[in-house]
Design an enzyme around this catalytic site. Structure first.
Site, PDB file in Angstrom:
ATOM      1  N   SER A 189       0.818  -1.207   0.000  1.00 36.49           N
ATOM      2  CA  SER A 189       0.000   0.000   0.000  1.00 36.49           C
ATOM      3  C   SER A 189       0.862   1.273   0.000  1.00 36.49           C
ATOM      4  O   SER A 189       1.725   1.417  -0.858  1.00 36.49           O
ATOM      5  CB  SER A 189      -0.950  -0.066   1.199  1.00 36.49           C
ATOM      6  OG  SER A 189      -1.938   0.902   1.103  1.00 36.49           O
ATOM      7  N   ASP A 341     -10.163  -2.733  -5.370  1.00 34.30           N
ATOM      8  CA  ASP A 341      -9.219  -1.862  -4.673  1.00 34.30           C
ATOM      9  C   ASP A 341      -9.157  -0.549  -5.440  1.00 34.30           C
ATOM     10  O   ASP A 341      -8.917  -0.557  -6.658  1.00 34.30           O
ATOM     11  CB  ASP A 341      -7.836  -2.551  -4.664  1.00 34.30           C
ATOM     12  CG  ASP A 341      -6.758  -1.707  -3.987  1.00 34.30           C
ATOM     13  OD1 ASP A 341      -7.082  -0.608  -3.492  1.00 34.30           O
ATOM     14  OD2 ASP A 341      -5.601  -2.154  -3.974  1.00 34.30           O
ATOM     15  N   HIS A 371      -8.270  -4.625  -1.013  1.00 32.57           N
ATOM     16  CA  HIS A 371      -7.124  -3.886  -0.478  1.00 32.57           C
ATOM     17  C   HIS A 371      -6.882  -4.235   0.992  1.00 32.57           C
ATOM     18  O   HIS A 371      -7.829  -4.411   1.749  1.00 32.57           O
ATOM     19  CB  HIS A 371      -7.370  -2.379  -0.600  1.00 32.57           C
ATOM     20  CG  HIS A 371      -6.146  -1.576  -0.304  1.00 32.57           C
ATOM     21  ND1 HIS A 371      -5.154  -1.407  -1.220  1.00 32.57           N
ATOM     22  CD2 HIS A 371      -5.737  -0.941   0.821  1.00 32.57           C
ATOM     23  CE1 HIS A 371      -4.179  -0.691  -0.681  1.00 32.57           C
ATOM     24  NE2 HIS A 371      -4.499  -0.393   0.555  1.00 32.57           N
TER      25      HIS A 371
END
Ligand SMILES: *[C@@H]1O[C@H](CO)[C@@H](O)[C@H](O)[C@H]1NC(C)=O
Ligand SMILES: *[C@@H]1O[C@H](CO)[C@@H](O)[C@H](O)[C@H]1NC(C)=O
Length: 401
Positions: A189, A341, A371
């Site tokens: 991320s 996501d 995600h």
């Protein structure tokens, strides 16, 4: 007592209303994910209310809660684990105890947390790094960096860069028994935003004797210039990470200006002088047809109002918009993207851009992925998807580092 009961009651009312949010059919363990997502959203809503009441800022409250989960460095029969600092950047080192005839591979890990949250001390990252060191018989360096909202761009980025450069020195690599030709930087991320930007700096820096062998980006965040890509539209109310929340947190990494997040929501915040960058996020060309679906491409609206923040055109904040000659020198790259996501298209477009300039890329796309799933690999919250992501990443590393 009455107040607590009221809070609990409200929590359940909201929880029930969120739990009806539709979850795509192909997502596995859908009940678990629905409950996790609803709990996260209610929790987030409450933290926002508390912020509005002026009690404590959203980011600070979540950080305090996450700090309850911190682990101490814990050595065992296989690994020596210590917390130390590279210059003044905190790192946790995982050093295999077994004697090795040859220098070892090394993985530098940069954890995610929306530029605002988390630490290598959180159990999930400690588990992952331990696992990596054991499975690969590798030296693992887990890096912390100062975070938003207190520390805005470029401070967190610079912290990661400082730690990486420090590690890449001959004397340090020798000290830890690391092979300078077998070093990877990985992150998830927002952590992988730093990984991609730092890798670009190192590979393009003639002063750096040792380079990176591979970079691994797990559902990466790679640009801040377009907030209306198809994946942002499709996953606006996405599982575990909504568009509004992402915009709130990224904004707090970029600026104090309170009008900024609203402009980002409208996707009208980029200044006129950023025009040349939009070809690098032109999803009508860079996304494979399958992901373009029925979305209609429109030219960006610039300069209305347009914030003249230097960070908005800085490749260190948007590694996806580096030009071709900067991308050319990048090493073998692993990119994992998830269908559900908002950040999906950042990763997909980076795959295209790297391949266009001849960089070797392994791309794993998880059709039913969400995600942040990697965060659910420690008790009490497990997702099968989290283990799948971990295992795909580790087995790729094992073969390619
Ligand atoms: C994006 O690509 C389309 C073609 O699909 C082109 O018409 C448009 O000018 C491009 N825009 C930018 C900003 O690169
Ligand atoms: C690419 O970017 C670098 C760094 O900003 C710059 O020095 C170089 O001139 C650019 N190359 C091209 C072809 O635009």
């Amino acid at each position: 007592m009455g107040f607590k009961a009221l809070c609990l009651g409200l929590f359940f009312v909201f929880f029930l209303s969120y739990i009806h949010a539709p979850i795509p059919d192909n997502v596995e363990e859908s009940w678990k994910i629905m409950a996790l997502d609803a709990a996260a959203k209610v929790f987030s809503l409450m933290a926002m209310c508390i912020e509005k009441m002026g009690i404590i800022k959203y980011e600070e409250l979540i950080s305090i809660i996450l700090s309850l989960d911190y682990t101490q460095p814990h050595s065992d029969e296989y690994l020596t684990v210590t917390d130390t600092a590279f210059i003044d950047i905190p790192v946790r080192l995982y050093l295999p105890k077994r004697k090795s005839e040859i220098p070892r591979r090394a993985v530098i890990y940069v954890h995610g947390g929306a530029f605002c949250f988390g630490s290598f001390k959180n159990r999930v990252f400690d588990y992952l790094n331990r696992w990596t060191a054991n499975k690969l018989d590798a030296v693992v360096v887990s890096v912390d960096y100062r975070k938003a909202p207190q520390h805005k761009f470029p401070v967190p980025f610079e912290d990661v860069l400082t730690a990486v450069k420090f590690f890449l020195q001959d004397k340090i690599l020798t000290k830890y028994g690391v092979d300078p030709t077998r070093i990877c930087i990985s992150g998830d991320s927002s952590g992988s935003a730093f990984v991609a930007a730092v890798t670009q700096q190192i590979q393009n820096d003639p002063e750096m004797k040792h380079k990176i062998k591979t970079q691994a980006l797990i559902y990466p965040s790679l640009q801040i210039i377009d907030s209306y890509l198809p994946s942002f539209r499709e996953n606006e109310h996405g599982i575990l990470l909504t568009r509004d929340l992402a915009i709130k947190l990224v904004s707090s990494y970029l600026t104090e200006d309170e009008t900024f997040p609203q402009a980002v929501k409208r996707n009208q915040y980029m200044p006129l002088e950023s025009k040349h960058l939009f070809k690098f996020v032109n999803w009508s060309i860079l996304l494979p047809e399958k992901y373009r679906k029925d979305h209609v491409y429109t030219e960006p609206i610039l300069g209305s109002p347009g914030y003249s923040l230097p960070v908005l055109t800085d490749v260190r904040a948007s590694p996806l918009v580096a030009n071709d000659s900067q991308l050319q020198n990048l090493p073998l790259t692993y990119i994992l993207t998830c269908e559900y996501d908002i950040l999906r298209d950042d990763g997909l477009m980076f795959v295209s851009r790297l391949r266009n300039v001849g960089v070797q890329v392994t791309h794993d796309h998880i059709e039913n992925g969400i995600h942040g799933a990697l965060l659910y690999t420690v008790p009490p919250l497990y997702l099968r998807l989290g283990f799948r992501i971990r295992d795909m990443y580790i087995s790729w590393l094992d073969k390619n580092l």
